[in-house]
Design an enzyme around this catalytic site. Structure first.
Site, mmCIF file in Angstrom:
data_model
loop_
_atom_site.group_PDB
_atom_site.id
_atom_site.type_symbol
_atom_site.label_atom_id
_atom_site.label_comp_id
_atom_site.label_asym_id
_atom_site.label_seq_id
_atom_site.Cartn_x
_atom_site.Cartn_y
_atom_site.Cartn_z
ATOM 1 N N VAL A 41 -30.332 -108.552 22.188
ATOM 2 C CA VAL A 41 -29.129 -109.241 22.108
ATOM 3 C C VAL A 41 -29.255 -110.675 21.388
ATOM 4 O O VAL A 41 -28.292 -111.049 20.501
ATOM 5 C CB VAL A 41 -28.437 -109.317 23.565
ATOM 6 C CG1 VAL A 41 -27.061 -110.296 23.542
ATOM 7 C CG2 VAL A 41 -28.119 -107.973 24.243
ATOM 8 N N ARG A 42 -30.189 -111.300 21.960
ATOM 9 C CA ARG A 42 -30.385 -112.837 21.539
ATOM 10 C C ARG A 42 -30.842 -112.644 19.898
ATOM 11 O O ARG A 42 -30.065 -113.433 19.339
ATOM 12 C CB ARG A 42 -31.301 -113.415 22.317
ATOM 13 C CG ARG A 42 -30.607 -113.706 23.582
ATOM 14 C CD ARG A 42 -31.054 -114.723 24.315
ATOM 15 N NE ARG A 42 -30.104 -114.856 25.696
ATOM 16 C CZ ARG A 42 -30.316 -115.402 26.682
ATOM 17 N NH1 ARG A 42 -31.573 -116.082 26.769
ATOM 18 N NH2 ARG A 42 -29.552 -115.392 27.843
ATOM 19 N N ARG A 96 -30.989 -89.118 32.310
ATOM 20 C CA ARG A 96 -31.641 -88.200 31.646
ATOM 21 C C ARG A 96 -30.632 -87.099 31.365
ATOM 22 O O ARG A 96 -29.990 -86.867 32.192
ATOM 23 C CB ARG A 96 -32.812 -87.220 32.165
ATOM 24 C CG ARG A 96 -34.101 -88.261 32.903
ATOM 25 C CD ARG A 96 -35.111 -87.435 33.261
ATOM 26 N NE ARG A 96 -36.136 -88.260 33.715
ATOM 27 C CZ ARG A 96 -37.294 -89.275 33.338
ATOM 28 N NH1 ARG A 96 -37.094 -89.083 32.140
ATOM 29 N NH2 ARG A 96 -37.816 -89.626 34.072
ATOM 30 N N THR A 155 -42.118 -96.838 28.805
ATOM 31 C CA THR A 155 -42.460 -95.626 29.612
ATOM 32 C C THR A 155 -43.615 -95.977 30.483
ATOM 33 O O THR A 155 -44.598 -96.309 29.715
ATOM 34 C CB THR A 155 -42.595 -94.184 29.154
ATOM 35 O OG1 THR A 155 -43.076 -93.410 29.974
ATOM 36 C CG2 THR A 155 -43.198 -94.314 27.730
ATOM 37 N N ASP A 200 -47.243 -92.730 27.134
ATOM 38 C CA ASP A 200 -47.612 -91.566 26.301
ATOM 39 C C ASP A 200 -47.094 -91.457 24.942
ATOM 40 O O ASP A 200 -47.431 -90.459 24.255
ATOM 41 C CB ASP A 200 -47.541 -90.270 27.114
ATOM 42 C CG ASP A 200 -46.024 -90.094 27.704
ATOM 43 O OD1 ASP A 200 -45.291 -91.096 27.301
ATOM 44 O OD2 ASP A 200 -45.684 -89.093 28.306
ATOM 45 N N ARG A 251 -57.615 -99.136 50.031
ATOM 46 C CA ARG A 251 -59.119 -99.311 50.107
ATOM 47 C C ARG A 251 -59.455 -99.795 51.380
ATOM 48 O O ARG A 251 -60.286 -99.554 52.258
ATOM 49 C CB ARG A 251 -59.702 -99.894 48.779
ATOM 50 C CG ARG A 251 -61.268 -100.584 48.919
ATOM 51 C CD ARG A 251 -61.287 -101.090 47.688
ATOM 52 N NE ARG A 251 -61.597 -100.314 46.594
ATOM 53 C CZ ARG A 251 -62.681 -99.449 46.482
ATOM 54 N NH1 ARG A 251 -63.344 -99.283 47.410
ATOM 55 N NH2 ARG A 251 -62.552 -98.473 45.675
ATOM 56 N N MET A 269 -48.144 -91.749 39.067
ATOM 57 C CA MET A 269 -47.369 -91.107 38.063
ATOM 58 C C MET A 269 -47.970 -90.700 36.887
ATOM 59 O O MET A 269 -49.119 -91.369 36.633
ATOM 60 C CB MET A 269 -46.287 -91.874 37.869
ATOM 61 C CG MET A 269 -45.079 -91.812 38.936
ATOM 62 S SD MET A 269 -43.403 -92.388 38.485
ATOM 63 C CE MET A 269 -42.365 -91.528 39.546
ATOM 64 N N ARG A 288 -46.297 -87.849 33.945
ATOM 65 C CA ARG A 288 -46.285 -86.496 34.173
ATOM 66 C C ARG A 288 -46.954 -85.437 33.236
ATOM 67 O O ARG A 288 -47.191 -84.320 33.771
ATOM 68 C CB ARG A 288 -44.404 -86.274 33.543
ATOM 69 C CG ARG A 288 -43.995 -84.956 33.896
ATOM 70 C CD ARG A 288 -42.662 -84.987 33.506
ATOM 71 N NE ARG A 288 -42.135 -86.214 32.845
ATOM 72 C CZ ARG A 288 -40.812 -86.571 32.755
ATOM 73 N NH1 ARG A 288 -39.878 -85.820 33.506
ATOM 74 N NH2 ARG A 288 -40.403 -87.601 32.049
ATOM 75 N N GLY A 322 -61.690 -99.167 41.267
ATOM 76 C CA GLY A 322 -63.100 -98.712 41.754
ATOM 77 C C GLY A 322 -62.868 -97.454 42.402
ATOM 78 O O GLY A 322 -63.682 -96.897 43.273
ATOM 79 N N GLU A 345 -50.040 -87.301 38.352
ATOM 80 C CA GLU A 345 -49.169 -86.319 39.006
ATOM 81 C C GLU A 345 -49.254 -84.951 38.171
ATOM 82 O O GLU A 345 -48.811 -83.761 38.798
ATOM 83 C CB GLU A 345 -47.817 -86.722 39.334
ATOM 84 C CG GLU A 345 -47.196 -87.065 38.113
ATOM 85 C CD GLU A 345 -45.672 -87.592 37.998
ATOM 86 O OE1 GLU A 345 -45.205 -88.431 37.174
ATOM 87 O OE2 GLU A 345 -44.979 -86.654 38.894
HETATM 88 O O1 F6P Z 1 -41.682 -90.806 32.424
HETATM 89 C C1 F6P Z 1 -41.904 -91.710 33.635
HETATM 90 C C2 F6P Z 1 -41.682 -90.973 35.034
HETATM 91 O O2 F6P Z 1 -41.792 -92.028 35.984
HETATM 92 C C3 F6P Z 1 -42.909 -90.138 35.185
HETATM 93 O O3 F6P Z 1 -44.171 -90.717 35.270
HETATM 94 C C4 F6P Z 1 -42.305 -89.117 36.387
HETATM 95 O O4 F6P Z 1 -43.156 -87.817 36.063
HETATM 96 C C5 F6P Z 1 -40.917 -89.129 35.859
HETATM 97 O O5 F6P Z 1 -40.505 -90.188 35.079
HETATM 98 C C6 F6P Z 1 -40.231 -88.912 37.333
HETATM 99 O O6 F6P Z 1 -38.824 -88.995 36.784
HETATM 100 P P1 F6P Z 1 -37.543 -89.147 37.501
HETATM 101 O O7 F6P Z 1 -37.533 -90.366 38.208
HETATM 102 O O8 F6P Z 1 -36.362 -88.620 36.739
HETATM 103 O O9 F6P Z 1 -37.836 -88.092 38.681
#
Ligand code: F6P
Length: 328
Positions: free
Chosen positions: A30-31, A78, A132, A136, A161, A176, A178, A192, A229
């Site tokens: 914006v700025r 999404r 993100t 990735d 820990r 996290m 995915r 560690g 995950e």
């Molecule tokens: O893409 C980022 C992320 O946090 C992933 O690590 C995770 O699998 C996913 O989004 C979770 O998405 P939501 O919050 O839509 O369930």
């Protein structure tokens, strides 16, 4: 047509999973846009808001006091409809109706797919900025939000820990990521960990059990196992259960979850967000479209949007070896 007139009114949206630093990035867009005498239209709730023409005019003061805030004040979503031809056509119509010629999209691969579809249709210039926590996207060393997320996870792991050491038992901690193990790898090294399980390498339960047995013999009963995950062995609970079936030892599981996505962005994320936001505005002014703007080795880098999800970003396998050495 002079360069500036190709992008007099530009839109900005955040889409997909929110990431800390998105607000700092919107602020920069914006700025910098205002400085170049562009009009900036914020699009609420990502592509879902675009398809409903949920627009808000943004001035320099609209983005005051947000640089330190996590999440995204524009909201995010999404949006399945944006994956359809109808959705893309509707998006283009709504942008035309608002006289928006250029669009800056902040997010991950789903966000870039939408931007690519708009850029390909030819009438809208679209630029992507990687934000993100999964980090990735190919074409940038770091995505906005990753640094904050790993520090948030690390803070939790440090606390765990303490309790793992007191309880003298292994903790399996899911972070996290995915599809990729960038978060797991970095927090595993920094925290560690005794083991780091990521989708990029095959998880061998027997080897983990062997490591644990060796550690027990040495009198080391507590351990930290970080599980991404998206690990192919099926998630932290089944992995912990399989180990229990072999060793019959008391253990705990902790899923850090969405806590990793929130919080005030680190300085690194705010700086990256500010640089990429500014560079995206410059790119639109220069008439560029169909690119993600990232940073490679400290330099601004352009990567075609398609490459960001088609090419695979390498992670540093050496860190896994290092973890083994350091966890003795
Ligand atoms: O893409 C980022 C992320 O946090 C992933 O690590 C995770 O699998 C996913 O989004 C979770 O998405 P939501 O919050 O839509 O369930």
């Amino acid at each position: 047509m002079n360069k500036k007139s190709s992008a007099q009114r530009i839109g900005v949206l955040t889409s997909g999973g929110d990431a800390p630093g998105m607000n700092a990035c919107i602020r920069a867009v914006v700025r910098c846009g205002v400085r170049h005498k562009l009009e900036i239209i914020g699009i609420r709730r990502g592509y879902a808001g675009l398809l409903e023409s949920d627009f808000i005019k943004l001035e320099a003061r609209s983005v005051a006091n947000i640089i330190h805030r996590g999440g995204t004040f524009l909201g995010t979503s999404r949006c399945k409809e944006m994956k359809t031809t109808n959705g893309v056509n509707k998006a283009i119509q709504n942008l035309h109706r608002e006289n928006i010629k250029g669009l800056i999209t902040i997010g991950g691969d789903g966000t870039f797919r939408g931007a690519m579809a708009l850029a390909q249709a030819g009438e809208i210039k679209a630029i992507g900025i990687p934000a993100t926590i999964d980090n990735d996207a190919y074409g940038t060393d770091y995505a906005i939000g990753f640094d904050t997320a790993i520090n948030t996870a690390l803070d939790a792991i440090d606390k765990i820990r303490d309790t793992a050491g007191s309880l003298q038992c292994p903790f399996f901690i899911e972070v996290m990521g995915r599809k990729r193990g960038f978060i797991a790898l970095d927090v595993g090294i920094a925290g560690g960990a005794e083991n780091i399980l990521i989708p990029e390498t095959k998880t061998k339960i027997e080897e983990i059990c062997l490591d644990m047995r060796r550690n027990f013999k040495k009198g080391k009963k507590s351990s930290i196992v970080i599980v991404a995950e998206g690990d192919e062995a099926g998630g932290v609970f089944p992995i912990a259960q399989q180990i229990w079936e072999r060793l019959r030892i008391d253990y705990r599981v902790c899923v850090l979850g969405h806590i990793q996505r929130g919080g005030s962005p680190t300085a690194r994320d705010r700086i990256l967000a500010s640089k990429l936001g500014a560079a995206a505005v410059d790119a639109l002014i220069d008439g560029k479209s169909g690119y993600m703007i990232g940073e490679l080795k400290g330099e601004i880098a352009f990567t075609s949007l398609r490459e960001t999800w088609e090419k695979r970003k390498e992670l540093d396998d050496n860190l896994l070896q290092l973890m083994k050495i350091l966890a003795t």
